[in-house]
Design a protein around this motif. Structure first.
Motif, mmCIF file in Angstrom:
data_model
loop_
_atom_site.group_PDB
_atom_site.id
_atom_site.type_symbol
_atom_site.label_atom_id
_atom_site.label_comp_id
_atom_site.label_asym_id
_atom_site.label_seq_id
_atom_site.Cartn_x
_atom_site.Cartn_y
_atom_site.Cartn_z
ATOM 1 N N ILE A 184 22.798 45.631 46.112
ATOM 2 C CA ILE A 184 23.381 45.789 47.444
ATOM 3 C C ILE A 184 24.047 44.472 47.850
ATOM 4 O O ILE A 184 23.705 43.395 47.348
ATOM 5 C CB ILE A 184 22.326 46.207 48.479
ATOM 6 C CG1 ILE A 184 21.317 45.086 48.720
ATOM 7 C CG2 ILE A 184 21.634 47.485 48.061
ATOM 8 C CD1 ILE A 184 20.433 45.316 49.923
ATOM 9 N N GLN A 185 25.008 44.589 48.744
ATOM 10 C CA GLN A 185 25.733 43.403 49.208
ATOM 11 C C GLN A 185 24.887 42.670 50.243
ATOM 12 O O GLN A 185 24.531 43.228 51.280
ATOM 13 C CB GLN A 185 27.070 43.828 49.809
ATOM 14 C CG GLN A 185 28.010 44.479 48.805
ATOM 15 C CD GLN A 185 29.033 45.374 49.480
ATOM 16 O OE1 GLN A 185 28.676 46.416 49.998
ATOM 17 N NE2 GLN A 185 30.296 44.951 49.478
ATOM 18 N N THR A 186 24.609 41.434 49.959
ATOM 19 C CA THR A 186 23.797 40.628 50.890
ATOM 20 C C THR A 186 24.637 39.585 51.616
ATOM 21 O O THR A 186 24.094 38.795 52.392
ATOM 22 C CB THR A 186 22.651 39.940 50.138
ATOM 23 O OG1 THR A 186 23.186 39.145 49.071
ATOM 24 C CG2 THR A 186 21.692 40.975 49.568
ATOM 25 N N ILE A 204 16.634 60.270 56.069
ATOM 26 C CA ILE A 204 16.241 59.908 54.709
ATOM 27 C C ILE A 204 15.433 61.013 54.044
ATOM 28 O O ILE A 204 14.832 61.867 54.696
ATOM 29 C CB ILE A 204 15.411 58.604 54.696
ATOM 30 C CG1 ILE A 204 14.111 58.777 55.507
ATOM 31 C CG2 ILE A 204 16.230 57.438 55.209
ATOM 32 C CD1 ILE A 204 13.130 57.624 55.342
ATOM 33 N N THR A 205 15.469 60.955 52.721
ATOM 34 C CA THR A 205 14.517 61.639 51.863
ATOM 35 C C THR A 205 13.711 60.560 51.146
ATOM 36 O O THR A 205 13.949 59.354 51.349
ATOM 37 C CB THR A 205 15.233 62.523 50.832
ATOM 38 O OG1 THR A 205 15.967 61.685 49.908
ATOM 39 C CG2 THR A 205 16.216 63.477 51.515
ATOM 40 N N ALA A 206 12.801 60.957 50.288
ATOM 41 C CA ALA A 206 12.019 59.955 49.563
ATOM 42 C C ALA A 206 12.914 59.067 48.703
ATOM 43 O O ALA A 206 12.609 57.892 48.486
ATOM 44 C CB ALA A 206 10.970 60.654 48.701
ATOM 45 N N ALA A 207 14.038 59.617 48.212
ATOM 46 C CA ALA A 207 14.922 58.837 47.348
ATOM 47 C C ALA A 207 15.469 57.607 48.050
ATOM 48 O O ALA A 207 15.727 56.573 47.412
ATOM 49 C CB ALA A 207 16.072 59.721 46.866
ATOM 50 N N GLU A 208 15.670 57.689 49.371
ATOM 51 C CA GLU A 208 16.236 56.551 50.103
ATOM 52 C C GLU A 208 15.238 55.425 50.310
ATOM 53 O O GLU A 208 15.612 54.366 50.816
ATOM 54 C CB GLU A 208 16.775 57.019 51.458
ATOM 55 C CG GLU A 208 18.174 57.589 51.405
ATOM 56 C CD GLU A 208 18.212 58.958 50.774
ATOM 57 O OE1 GLU A 208 19.064 59.189 49.885
ATOM 58 O OE2 GLU A 208 17.387 59.819 51.153
ATOM 59 N N THR A 209 13.993 55.628 49.945
ATOM 60 C CA THR A 209 12.998 54.567 50.122
ATOM 61 C C THR A 209 12.748 53.791 48.829
ATOM 62 O O THR A 209 11.958 52.843 48.835
ATOM 63 C CB THR A 209 11.666 55.162 50.604
ATOM 64 O OG1 THR A 209 11.094 55.987 49.570
ATOM 65 C CG2 THR A 209 11.864 55.995 51.862
ATOM 66 N N LEU A 210 13.407 54.170 47.747
ATOM 67 C CA LEU A 210 13.134 53.581 46.442
ATOM 68 C C LEU A 210 14.230 52.609 46.024
ATOM 69 O O LEU A 210 15.406 52.816 46.333
ATOM 70 C CB LEU A 210 13.009 54.683 45.373
ATOM 71 C CG LEU A 210 11.945 55.755 45.613
ATOM 72 C CD1 LEU A 210 12.041 56.841 44.558
ATOM 73 C CD2 LEU A 210 10.552 55.131 45.621
ATOM 74 N N GLY A 211 13.868 51.582 45.297
ATOM 75 C CA GLY A 211 14.827 50.691 44.648
ATOM 76 C C GLY A 211 15.862 50.129 45.601
ATOM 77 O O GLY A 211 15.558 49.715 46.725
ATOM 78 N N VAL A 212 17.130 50.122 45.128
ATOM 79 C CA VAL A 212 18.197 49.525 45.933
ATOM 80 C C VAL A 212 18.471 50.350 47.189
ATOM 81 O O VAL A 212 18.929 49.808 48.199
ATOM 82 C CB VAL A 212 19.484 49.357 45.099
ATOM 83 C CG1 VAL A 212 19.300 48.268 44.047
ATOM 84 C CG2 VAL A 212 19.912 50.661 44.452
ATOM 85 N N ALA A 218 16.359 49.176 54.590
ATOM 86 C CA ALA A 218 15.604 48.189 55.370
ATOM 87 C C ALA A 218 16.484 47.051 55.857
ATOM 88 O O ALA A 218 16.219 46.463 56.917
ATOM 89 C CB ALA A 218 14.456 47.645 54.520
ATOM 90 N N ARG A 219 17.527 46.746 55.114
ATOM 91 C CA ARG A 219 18.391 45.636 55.504
ATOM 92 C C ARG A 219 19.226 45.966 56.738
ATOM 93 O O ARG A 219 19.386 45.128 57.629
ATOM 94 C CB ARG A 219 19.320 45.250 54.344
ATOM 95 C CG ARG A 219 20.300 44.143 54.692
ATOM 96 C CD ARG A 219 21.133 43.707 53.510
ATOM 97 N NE ARG A 219 22.100 42.693 53.910
ATOM 98 C CZ ARG A 219 21.836 41.408 54.089
ATOM 99 N NH1 ARG A 219 20.605 40.965 53.871
ATOM 100 N NH2 ARG A 219 22.779 40.559 54.469
ATOM 101 N N HIS A 220 19.764 47.191 56.808
ATOM 102 C CA HIS A 220 20.777 47.483 57.818
ATOM 103 C C HIS A 220 20.278 48.285 59.012
ATOM 104 O O HIS A 220 20.916 48.261 60.068
ATOM 105 C CB HIS A 220 21.945 48.231 57.190
ATOM 106 C CG HIS A 220 22.833 47.365 56.350
ATOM 107 N ND1 HIS A 220 23.753 46.497 56.902
ATOM 108 C CD2 HIS A 220 22.930 47.220 54.998
ATOM 109 C CE1 HIS A 220 24.387 45.865 55.929
ATOM 110 N NE2 HIS A 220 23.910 46.272 54.771
ATOM 111 N N PHE A 221 19.176 49.035 58.874
ATOM 112 C CA PHE A 221 18.825 50.007 59.898
ATOM 113 C C PHE A 221 17.500 49.643 60.569
ATOM 114 O O PHE A 221 16.679 48.905 60.017
ATOM 115 C CB PHE A 221 18.772 51.406 59.307
ATOM 116 C CG PHE A 221 20.128 51.860 58.809
ATOM 117 C CD1 PHE A 221 21.046 52.419 59.685
ATOM 118 C CD2 PHE A 221 20.490 51.701 57.477
ATOM 119 C CE1 PHE A 221 22.291 52.820 59.245
ATOM 120 C CE2 PHE A 221 21.744 52.094 57.023
ATOM 121 C CZ PHE A 221 22.652 52.660 57.913
#
Length: 630
Positions: A184-186, A204-212, A218-221
């Motif tokens: 992800i762009q930091t 979200i679904t569970a997929a949005e909580t994994l990895g990148v 967590a970074r943007h929202f």
């Protein structure tokens, strides 16, 4: 592990955005194929039947080469070929699954789809990979979609099924691949640091909580909405048998990352198990006193269990969802809820939710609330119930919109309508489709559509921020374009409605929110427009508009916009599809004239009405870029 983009790459992206061009990612990784089934060896290559049908290699038809997989003897739509991918799919990796399908000769036309069956501890679940896609005996059709395994499983198979009929069909050239994730762009602003007037969240679904994905979220929202995990079919699939297996991990992720949670939704006419609407004898409910009492008791039991399970972990609930139908005389949707209980199901839902979750904000949520008739019906309902003492704290506006509809003025009127009620207002499910109607489909998002989308996000977020006194949260219906419901609704096609693309990189829409100066339109030299009136009569006229592509790149589709200065109205058009709101007009290409080569021209005509004056427009934009007028 995830390093910032090099400075040169950041400058290139910014330059591309200044000209309205959608930039390629720096060093896009190449796809890695993990499954290939071409059936050229005369075997089924591991594919097997799901039921009593026959699955076998065949040379009767082929998409590529000489062989395919024939599926015959079906007696149910869900019967079809399936492949075990348990040892292939890794949790948290997004796979693209593609299968070519055609019906056997003589089979009735149908729709086919790609699905996944997964089991955890012996409990089966089913996920859709590619939505219903029209298939026939006349041509091969690609079913393609993305899938992320988000939970631990002990059984995992991908399969092809049909929607309506049980005719025979062929499958060929199946591939499963994945693209290694980009970091992800930091080195770009966090949305949560720029938009500070209210929480900005994502569904979200569970997929949005994994990895990148989890890192991006967590970074943007600052808040999340479980898109499906809290609905009735997920939490109480059988009567008084409650399951929180889907939702609990999402709530745990939110708590671990200090994200607020919006609960969605306690009552809805969709995704409610059939048993809810059956009477004591198991028959479909009708409007009797006994059924009313039974249905309200089931509703109360459901809310007392689900809302109590999460307590203060969920600070806002969409208590009831989509109850308005503005075409009805009383404005109410004729769901089974309403047919059996009238308004009492809404009264019960809010009253019980307040008892169980006394500190939560309780919201009534609906779509198209910018449409005056629907907006007014919702207003009247909320005013009536609040006057009775029903604890409705706020109104949720879903805001599923597109690049051409609605206007900012229509949206502002929506917000202003509810101010006198003194209720909280929330934007609950926002996304902006790149399509204007169901006839359009692009293999990749055109740059002009992404630019137009960026302007919509810019203008809508600016509006919401001006009304921060009324709006207490804005939620996008998804995290990134790799997982959006609009890929399968209202038709199957790839949409791109969110702020981040399929590789989780910032789009022009993102910059429309955090820094609108980065989405300056292309130079005016890319198009020239000729507008002329070819005939006129009292109260009416005929016009012709010619567009010349003066740019260096071909147009794959076009949308021309202008404002009439004298109140003219388009009543009919040809060689283009018009939309008009007040003085503002947008005309998009027809199916046959969207491609315009550099130096090429296209034209459309229309009939219009006028009173008093028929002054010609003085300015035109093509896909958001100003055109010269000739």
């Amino acid at each position: 592990m995830h390093l910032p983009l090099p400075a040169a790459c950041a400058l290139l992206t910014a330059a591309a955005l200044f000209t309205g061009v959608a930039p390629a990612h720096a060093a896009d990784p190449a796809p890695i194929t993990v499954v290939t089934s071409d059936f050229e060896d005369g075997t089924a290559q591991g594919w097997a039947a799901r039921g009593g049908e026959t699955v076998a290699a065949s040379d009767a038809a082929a998409h590529g080469g000489t062989g395919s997989l024939a599926v015959t003897g079906r007696t149910a739509g869900w019967q079809g070929p399936s492949l075990d991918v348990l040892d292939v799919f890794e949790k948290g990796t997004q796979y693209t699954v593609t299968a070519w399908v055609r019906l056997a000769d003589g089979a009735a036309a149908d729709s086919a789809r790609l699905s996944v069956e997964r089991h955890t501890a012996g409990v089966a679940s089913y996920d859709q990979v590619a939505g219903n896609t029209a298939v026939s005996a006349g041509a091969w059709v690609a079913l393609s979609g993305r899938y992320t395994l988000a939970t631990d499983v002990d059984f995992l198979r991908v399969y092809v099924e049909t929607a309506d009929t049980t005719g025979s069909f062929f499958v060929d050239d199946v591939t499963v691949s994945y693209v290694p994730a980009l970091p992800i762009q930091t080195d770009i602003p966090r949305i949560r640091d720029v938009v500070t007037e209210f929480p900005v969240g994502a569904a979200i679904t569970a997929a949005e909580t994994l990895g990148v994905h989890g890192e991006l979220l967590a970074r943007h929202f600052t808040s999340v909405t479980p898109g499906n995990a809290l609905k009735w079919d997920a939490t109480e699939p059988a009567e008084n048998s409650f399951s929180y297996a889907q939702a609990d991990p999402l709530i745990a992720y939110a708590k671990a990352n200090d994200l607020a949670v919006r609960g969605h939704t306690l009552v809805w006419h969709n995704q409610t198990p059939a048993w809810v609407f059956t009477d004591a004898a198991g028959a479909p409910m009708t409007a009797t006193a006994e059924n009313r009492a039974l249905l309200l008791a089931r509703l109360e039991n459901h809310i007392r269990n689900v809302a109590a399970h999460y307590g203060d972990d969920i600070a806002t609930w969409d208590v009831v969802n989509e109850v308005i139908d503005e075409s009805q005389p009383d404005g109410m949707r004729r769901s089974t809820w309403y047919a059996v209980t009238r308004l009492d199901y809404i009264r019960t839902a809010f009253t019980v939710a307040r008892e169980v979750a006394p500190h939560a904000k309780l919201i009534i949520n609906d779509y198209n609330t910018n449409v005056p008739a629907k907006r007014d019906a919702l207003f009247n309902l909320v005013a009536k119930l609040r006057a009775e003492g029903i604890p409705i704290d706020g109104v949720g506006h879903q805001v599923h919109i597109n690049i051409g509809w609605p206007t900012v003025a229509e949206t502002e009127a929506m917000l202003q309508k509810f101010v006198p009620l003194g209720v909280t207002q929330q934007i609950t499910e926002m996304d902006v489709s790149i399509y204007r109607d169901n006839s359009e489909s692009f293999p990749a998002p055109p740059a002009d559509r992404l630019l137009a989308q960026a302007y919509v996000y810019r203008d809508m977020l600016a509006l919401f921020r001006r009304h921060a006194g009324e709006i207490t949260s804005v939620t996008l219906w998804g995290l990134a374009d790799d997982n959006t419901w609009l890929d399968t609704f209202p038709v199957t096609r790839k949409d791109a409605p969110l702020l981040f693309d399929t590789m989780l990189q910032a789009k022009p829409a993102y910059w429309g929110v955090v820094d609108p100066s980065r989405i300056t339109p292309p130079a005016a030299s890319g198009c020239a427009v000729s507008y002329r009136v070819t005939g006129t009569w009292p109260g009416g006229f005929q016009g012709e508009v010619r567009i010349t592509n003066t740019g260096a790149a071909a147009l794959a589709g076009w949308s021309l916009s202008w404002s009439f200065p004298s109140g003219q109205r388009i009543t009919q058009a040809w060689n283009g599809t018009p939309r008009q709101s007040g003085a503002d007009v947008t005309v998009t290409n027809a199916a046959w004239n969207g491609a315009v080569a550099p130096g090429g021209t296209t034209s459309f005509g229309f009939l219009g009405s006028w009173t008093g004056a028929n002054t010609a427009p003085s300015a035109f934009t093509l896909g958001g870029a100003a055109c010269s007028v000739t």
